[in-house]
Design a protein around this motif. Structure first.
Motif, short mmCIF file in Angstrom:
data_model
loop_
_atom_site.label_atom_id
_atom_site.label_comp_id
_atom_site.label_asym_id
_atom_site.label_seq_id
_atom_site.Cartn_x
_atom_site.Cartn_y
_atom_site.Cartn_z
N LEU A 84 -10.28 -8.97 11.47
CA LEU A 84 -9.38 -8.95 10.32
C LEU A 84 -7.91 -8.57 10.79
CD1 LEU A 84 -11.35 -6.69 7.81
CD2 LEU A 84 -11.44 -9.11 8.06
N THR A 85 -6.95 -9.28 10.13
CA THR A 85 -5.55 -9.20 10.54
C THR A 85 -5.00 -8.37 9.45
OG1 THR A 85 -5.47 -11.55 11.20
CG2 THR A 85 -3.27 -10.55 10.54
N LEU A 86 -4.30 -7.40 9.81
CA LEU A 86 -3.39 -6.53 9.02
C LEU A 86 -1.92 -6.96 9.10
CD1 LEU A 86 -6.00 -4.78 9.67
CD2 LEU A 86 -4.57 -2.70 9.74
N GLY A 106 -15.78 0.65 5.87
CA GLY A 106 -15.34 0.52 7.07
C GLY A 106 -13.86 0.67 7.33
N LEU A 107 -13.16 0.38 6.16
CA LEU A 107 -11.58 0.65 5.95
C LEU A 107 -11.20 2.03 5.43
CD1 LEU A 107 -10.26 -2.73 5.00
CD2 LEU A 107 -10.34 -1.88 7.29
N LEU A 112 -3.11 1.63 10.12
CA LEU A 112 -2.60 1.24 11.17
C LEU A 112 -2.61 2.15 12.32
CD1 LEU A 112 0.97 -0.11 9.42
CD2 LEU A 112 -0.95 -1.61 10.23
N ALA A 113 -3.03 3.32 11.99
CA ALA A 113 -2.95 4.42 13.17
C ALA A 113 -4.43 4.49 13.98
CB ALA A 113 -2.59 5.72 12.37
N MET A 159 0.88 -1.16 -0.08
CA MET A 159 0.05 0.29 0.12
C MET A 159 0.89 1.35 0.02
SD MET A 159 -3.05 -0.89 2.57
CE MET A 159 -4.51 -2.02 2.09
N PRO A 160 0.41 2.49 -0.50
CA PRO A 160 1.23 3.56 -0.20
C PRO A 160 1.25 3.94 1.05
CG PRO A 160 -0.57 3.73 -2.08
CD PRO A 160 -0.76 2.40 -1.32
N PRO A 161 2.42 4.75 1.47
CA PRO A 161 2.47 4.88 2.94
C PRO A 161 1.18 5.45 3.59
CG PRO A 161 4.66 5.33 1.58
CD PRO A 161 3.37 5.17 0.75
N GLN A 162 0.75 6.42 2.92
CA GLN A 162 -0.36 7.18 3.56
C GLN A 162 -1.68 6.37 3.87
OE1 GLN A 162 0.55 7.75 0.50
NE2 GLN A 162 -0.82 8.38 -1.09
N VAL A 163 -1.72 5.41 2.83
CA VAL A 163 -3.01 4.39 3.07
C VAL A 163 -2.50 3.43 4.10
CG1 VAL A 163 -4.53 2.75 2.06
CG2 VAL A 163 -3.58 4.83 0.59
N ARG A 164 -1.49 3.02 4.12
CA ARG A 164 -0.83 1.75 5.05
C ARG A 164 -1.04 2.48 6.33
NH1 ARG A 164 3.62 1.10 3.04
NH2 ARG A 164 4.73 2.28 4.59
#
Length: 285
Positions: free
Chosen positions: A200-202, A279-280, A189-190, A180-185
Protein backbone atom coordinates in the motif's frame (compact mmCIF):
# COMPACT_ATOMS: atom_id res chain seq x y z
CA UNK A 1 -35.86 5.38 -5.49
CA UNK A 2 -38.93 7.47 -4.98
CA UNK A 3 -40.85 9.67 -7.38
CA UNK A 4 -40.84 9.49 -11.17
CA UNK A 5 -38.12 7.32 -12.77
CA UNK A 6 -34.96 9.18 -13.71
CA UNK A 7 -33.42 8.65 -17.15
CA UNK A 8 -30.02 7.31 -16.10
CA UNK A 9 -28.83 7.07 -19.72
CA UNK A 10 -29.47 10.79 -20.07
CA UNK A 11 -27.18 11.39 -17.08
CA UNK A 12 -24.44 9.33 -18.73
CA UNK A 13 -24.81 11.40 -21.89
CA UNK A 14 -24.67 14.62 -19.85
CA UNK A 15 -21.54 13.61 -17.92
CA UNK A 16 -19.75 12.58 -21.10
CA UNK A 17 -20.76 15.80 -22.86
CA UNK A 18 -19.54 18.04 -20.03
CA UNK A 19 -16.26 16.15 -19.91
CA UNK A 20 -15.85 16.43 -23.68
CA UNK A 21 -16.95 20.05 -24.11
CA UNK A 22 -15.88 21.75 -20.88
CA UNK A 23 -13.07 19.74 -19.31
CA UNK A 24 -10.99 18.22 -22.09
CA UNK A 25 -10.47 21.40 -24.18
CA UNK A 26 -8.62 23.00 -21.24
CA UNK A 27 -6.59 19.95 -20.25
CA UNK A 28 -2.93 21.00 -20.40
CA UNK A 29 -4.15 24.29 -21.89
CA UNK A 30 -4.89 26.45 -18.82
CA UNK A 31 -3.75 30.07 -18.99
CA UNK A 32 -2.96 32.73 -16.43
CA UNK A 33 -5.99 33.52 -14.31
CA UNK A 34 -7.65 30.12 -14.81
CA UNK A 35 -6.53 28.84 -11.39
CA UNK A 36 -7.21 30.40 -8.00
CA UNK A 37 -6.93 29.49 -4.33
CA UNK A 38 -10.15 28.16 -2.77
CA UNK A 39 -8.99 27.35 0.75
CA UNK A 40 -6.15 25.92 2.77
CA UNK A 41 -4.09 23.76 0.40
CA UNK A 42 -6.98 23.77 -2.08
CA UNK A 43 -7.40 25.26 -5.54
CA UNK A 44 -10.19 25.78 -8.05
CA UNK A 45 -10.14 26.42 -11.78
CA UNK A 46 -12.52 27.93 -14.27
CA UNK A 47 -13.09 24.37 -15.43
CA UNK A 48 -14.50 23.40 -12.01
CA UNK A 49 -17.00 26.24 -11.97
CA UNK A 50 -18.04 25.97 -15.63
CA UNK A 51 -18.41 22.19 -15.48
CA UNK A 52 -20.49 22.39 -12.30
CA UNK A 53 -22.78 24.99 -13.86
CA UNK A 54 -23.28 22.75 -16.90
CA UNK A 55 -23.96 19.67 -14.77
CA UNK A 56 -26.40 21.49 -12.50
CA UNK A 57 -28.32 22.81 -15.50
CA UNK A 58 -28.38 19.41 -17.16
CA UNK A 59 -29.42 17.46 -14.06
CA UNK A 60 -32.15 19.99 -13.32
CA UNK A 61 -33.50 19.47 -16.83
CA UNK A 62 -33.38 15.68 -16.43
CA UNK A 63 -35.02 15.67 -12.98
CA UNK A 64 -36.77 18.96 -12.21
CA UNK A 65 -37.07 19.67 -8.51
CA UNK A 66 -34.30 17.29 -7.39
CA UNK A 67 -31.69 19.36 -5.54
CA UNK A 68 -28.06 19.33 -6.64
CA UNK A 69 -25.24 19.40 -4.09
CA UNK A 70 -22.09 20.40 -5.97
CA UNK A 71 -18.60 20.77 -4.59
CA UNK A 72 -18.20 24.37 -5.69
CA UNK A 73 -21.70 25.42 -4.66
CA UNK A 74 -21.18 23.88 -1.23
CA UNK A 75 -17.86 25.67 -0.91
CA UNK A 76 -19.86 28.91 -1.04
CA UNK A 77 -22.77 27.60 1.09
CA UNK A 78 -21.93 24.72 3.44
CA UNK A 79 -25.62 24.42 4.36
CA UNK A 80 -26.19 22.68 1.03
CA UNK A 81 -24.89 19.48 2.63
CA UNK A 82 -27.98 19.31 4.85
CA UNK A 83 -30.03 18.49 1.74
CA UNK A 84 -28.57 14.98 1.63
CA UNK A 85 -30.06 13.98 4.97
CA UNK A 86 -33.55 15.32 4.30
CA UNK A 87 -34.37 15.08 0.61
CA UNK A 88 -35.97 11.94 -0.87
CA UNK A 89 -33.66 12.38 -3.87
CA UNK A 90 -30.57 14.53 -4.39
CA UNK A 91 -27.64 14.74 -6.74
CA UNK A 92 -24.01 15.10 -5.66
CA UNK A 93 -21.60 16.56 -8.20
CA UNK A 94 -17.83 16.74 -8.41
CA UNK A 95 -17.29 18.69 -11.61
CA UNK A 96 -13.54 18.07 -11.67
CA UNK A 97 -12.28 15.49 -9.23
CA UNK A 98 -8.52 15.81 -8.92
CA UNK A 99 -8.33 19.51 -9.72
CA UNK A 100 -4.66 19.59 -8.79
CA UNK A 101 -4.02 16.55 -10.95
CA UNK A 102 -5.72 18.36 -13.84
CA UNK A 103 -3.65 21.50 -13.29
CA UNK A 104 -0.45 19.44 -13.16
CA UNK A 105 -1.31 17.67 -16.40
CA UNK A 106 -2.14 14.26 -14.92
CA UNK A 107 -4.77 12.21 -16.77
CA UNK A 108 -6.18 10.95 -13.44
CA UNK A 109 -8.93 13.58 -13.17
CA UNK A 110 -12.63 12.83 -13.38
CA UNK A 111 -16.14 14.21 -13.74
CA UNK A 112 -18.41 12.58 -11.16
CA UNK A 113 -22.12 12.50 -10.33
CA UNK A 114 -23.99 10.49 -7.71
CA UNK A 115 -27.70 10.02 -7.05
CA UNK A 116 -28.71 9.80 -3.39
CA UNK A 117 -32.10 8.47 -2.25
CA UNK A 118 -33.09 8.89 1.40
CA UNK A 119 -29.45 9.31 2.38
CA UNK A 120 -28.15 6.26 0.44
CA UNK A 121 -26.25 6.41 -2.84
CA UNK A 122 -28.16 4.50 -5.51
CA UNK A 123 -26.37 5.42 -8.74
CA UNK A 124 -23.00 6.82 -9.73
CA UNK A 125 -21.10 8.08 -12.77
CA UNK A 126 -17.32 8.49 -13.07
CA UNK A 127 -15.99 9.80 -16.36
CA UNK A 128 -12.21 9.68 -16.85
CA UNK A 129 -11.97 11.65 -20.10
CA UNK A 130 -8.19 11.49 -20.51
CA UNK A 131 -8.36 7.70 -20.11
CA UNK A 132 -11.36 7.36 -22.44
CA UNK A 133 -13.48 5.54 -19.86
CA UNK A 134 -16.87 6.20 -18.27
CA UNK A 135 -18.08 4.06 -15.37
CA UNK A 136 -21.77 3.81 -14.49
CA UNK A 137 -23.39 1.89 -11.65
CA UNK A 138 -26.92 1.53 -10.33
CA UNK A 139 -27.74 -0.21 -7.08
CA UNK A 140 -28.96 -3.71 -7.83
CA UNK A 141 -28.26 -3.47 -11.56
CA UNK A 142 -24.50 -3.86 -11.78
CA UNK A 143 -21.58 -1.70 -12.87
CA UNK A 144 -20.37 -0.88 -16.37
CA UNK A 145 -17.38 0.66 -18.11
CA UNK A 146 -18.11 2.14 -21.54
CA UNK A 147 -21.25 0.03 -21.64
CA UNK A 148 -19.54 -3.27 -20.81
CA UNK A 149 -20.54 -4.99 -17.57
CA UNK A 150 -17.74 -5.22 -15.01
CA UNK A 151 -17.16 -8.67 -13.50
CA UNK A 152 -17.45 -9.33 -9.78
CA UNK A 153 -14.25 -8.86 -7.80
CA UNK A 154 -12.45 -11.96 -6.54
CA UNK A 155 -11.63 -12.37 -2.85
CA UNK A 156 -8.15 -11.13 -1.90
CA UNK A 157 -8.02 -11.70 1.83
CA UNK A 158 -6.96 -15.31 2.28
CA UNK A 159 -8.89 -17.89 4.22
CA UNK A 160 -9.72 -18.68 7.80
CA UNK A 161 -7.85 -21.68 9.22
CA UNK A 162 -8.63 -22.97 12.71
CA UNK A 163 -10.11 -19.60 13.64
CA UNK A 164 -7.12 -17.55 12.42
CA UNK A 165 -6.94 -15.48 9.26
CA UNK A 166 -4.23 -16.71 6.93
CA UNK A 167 -2.87 -13.79 4.95
CA UNK A 168 -3.74 -13.75 1.27
CA UNK A 169 -1.82 -12.09 -1.58
CA UNK A 170 -0.11 -8.77 -0.88
CA UNK A 171 -2.61 -5.98 -1.30
CA UNK A 172 -2.32 -3.11 -3.76
CA UNK A 173 -3.76 0.35 -3.20
CA UNK A 174 -3.30 3.54 -1.25
CA UNK A 175 -3.85 5.33 2.02
CA UNK A 176 -4.63 9.05 1.73
CA UNK A 177 -2.90 10.61 4.74
CA UNK A 178 -3.29 14.28 3.83
CA UNK A 179 -6.42 15.04 5.85
CA UNK A 180 -5.85 12.66 8.74
CA UNK A 181 -5.50 14.10 12.25
CA UNK A 182 -1.78 14.50 12.98
CA UNK A 183 -1.72 11.76 15.60
CA UNK A 184 -3.28 9.26 13.18
CA UNK A 185 -1.08 10.23 10.25
CA UNK A 186 2.12 10.35 12.30
CA UNK A 187 1.35 6.95 13.83
CA UNK A 188 0.93 5.38 10.41
CA UNK A 189 4.10 6.93 9.04
CA UNK A 190 6.18 6.06 12.12
CA UNK A 191 5.66 2.31 12.13
CA UNK A 192 6.32 -0.25 9.40
CA UNK A 193 3.27 -1.68 7.72
CA UNK A 194 2.50 -5.37 8.21
CA UNK A 195 4.14 -7.45 5.50
CA UNK A 196 0.86 -8.16 3.71
CA UNK A 197 0.07 -4.43 3.60
CA UNK A 198 3.53 -3.30 2.54
CA UNK A 199 2.31 -2.84 -1.03
CA UNK A 200 0.00 0.00 0.00
CA UNK A 201 1.17 3.51 -0.84
CA UNK A 202 0.88 6.15 1.86
CA UNK A 203 0.45 9.58 0.30
CA UNK A 204 -1.14 12.95 0.90
CA UNK A 205 -3.77 12.60 -1.83
CA UNK A 206 -5.47 9.88 -3.81
CA UNK A 207 -7.74 11.17 -6.57
CA UNK A 208 -11.03 9.47 -5.76
CA UNK A 209 -12.61 9.08 -9.19
CA UNK A 210 -9.63 7.36 -10.75
CA UNK A 211 -8.92 5.35 -7.58
CA UNK A 212 -12.45 3.95 -7.21
CA UNK A 213 -12.42 2.97 -10.88
CA UNK A 214 -9.16 1.11 -10.33
CA UNK A 215 -10.63 -0.86 -7.45
CA UNK A 216 -13.85 -1.62 -9.33
CA UNK A 217 -11.88 -2.92 -12.31
CA UNK A 218 -9.60 -5.07 -10.14
CA UNK A 219 -6.44 -3.07 -10.92
CA UNK A 220 -5.97 -2.26 -7.22
CA UNK A 221 -7.51 -3.61 -4.02
CA UNK A 222 -7.71 -1.05 -1.23
CA UNK A 223 -8.34 2.63 -0.57
CA UNK A 224 -8.26 4.35 2.80
CA UNK A 225 -9.45 7.92 3.31
CA UNK A 226 -10.09 10.17 6.27
CA UNK A 227 -11.98 13.11 4.75
CA UNK A 228 -15.03 11.86 2.87
CA UNK A 229 -16.96 14.58 1.08
CA UNK A 230 -20.04 13.03 -0.57
CA UNK A 231 -19.15 14.20 -4.09
CA UNK A 232 -15.78 12.45 -3.77
CA UNK A 233 -17.11 9.12 -2.53
CA UNK A 234 -20.79 8.57 -3.35
CA UNK A 235 -20.25 7.80 -7.07
CA UNK A 236 -17.41 5.40 -6.37
CA UNK A 237 -19.13 3.73 -3.44
CA UNK A 238 -22.00 2.39 -5.53
CA UNK A 239 -19.58 1.41 -8.30
CA UNK A 240 -17.45 -0.72 -5.97
CA UNK A 241 -20.45 -2.23 -4.19
CA UNK A 242 -21.97 -3.31 -7.49
CA UNK A 243 -18.93 -5.47 -8.23
CA UNK A 244 -19.03 -7.06 -4.78
CA UNK A 245 -16.76 -4.71 -2.84
CA UNK A 246 -17.34 -2.99 0.49
CA UNK A 247 -17.16 0.70 1.43
CA UNK A 248 -17.27 1.10 5.19
CA UNK A 249 -16.32 3.24 8.13
CA UNK A 250 -13.62 1.81 10.43
CA UNK A 251 -16.33 0.78 12.91
CA UNK A 252 -17.91 -1.38 10.20
CA UNK A 253 -20.83 0.92 9.41
CA UNK A 254 -21.78 1.14 5.76
CA UNK A 255 -20.79 4.42 4.11
CA UNK A 256 -23.66 6.87 3.71
CA UNK A 257 -23.10 10.21 1.93
CA UNK A 258 -25.23 11.94 4.56
CA UNK A 259 -23.55 10.62 7.71
CA UNK A 260 -20.84 13.29 8.05
CA UNK A 261 -18.40 10.80 9.58
CA UNK A 262 -14.65 10.48 8.99
CA UNK A 263 -12.55 7.51 7.98
CA UNK A 264 -13.31 5.11 5.15
CA UNK A 265 -11.99 1.77 3.92
CA UNK A 266 -12.72 0.54 0.38
CA UNK A 267 -11.99 -3.15 -0.19
CA UNK A 268 -12.99 -5.97 -2.55
CA UNK A 269 -14.55 -8.07 0.22
CA UNK A 270 -15.37 -8.25 3.92
CA UNK A 271 -12.24 -10.13 4.96
CA UNK A 272 -9.94 -7.66 3.19
CA UNK A 273 -11.75 -4.79 4.90
CA UNK A 274 -11.02 -6.32 8.31
CA UNK A 275 -7.45 -7.13 7.34
CA UNK A 276 -6.75 -3.54 6.32
CA UNK A 277 -8.63 -1.85 9.14
CA UNK A 278 -6.94 -3.94 11.81
CA UNK A 279 -3.53 -3.99 10.14
CA UNK A 280 -3.48 -0.19 9.98
CA UNK A 281 -4.94 0.07 13.50
CA UNK A 282 -7.44 2.69 12.31
CA UNK A 283 -9.20 4.63 15.06
CA UNK A 284 -12.91 3.98 15.54
CA UNK A 285 -12.75 0.25 14.86
Amino acid sequence: MTGAPIDLDAVTTLVDRVAREVVTPRFRALVAGDVSVKGVDDIVTVVDTEAEAALVAGLTAIAPGVPVVGEEGTSADAGRLDVLAGAPLAWVVDPLDGTRAFVEGSPDHAVMVGLVADGEVVAGWICLPAHGRTYVAERGSGAFCNGERLPRLGARAGTALAGALVAGPALRGGVATGWMPPQVRDGLLARPLPADLAGLTLGARIWAGHAYAQVASGATDVLVYWRTWPWDHAPGAVLVREVGGVVRRPDGAEYRPSDGASGLVVAPDEATFVRVRDGLDLPGR
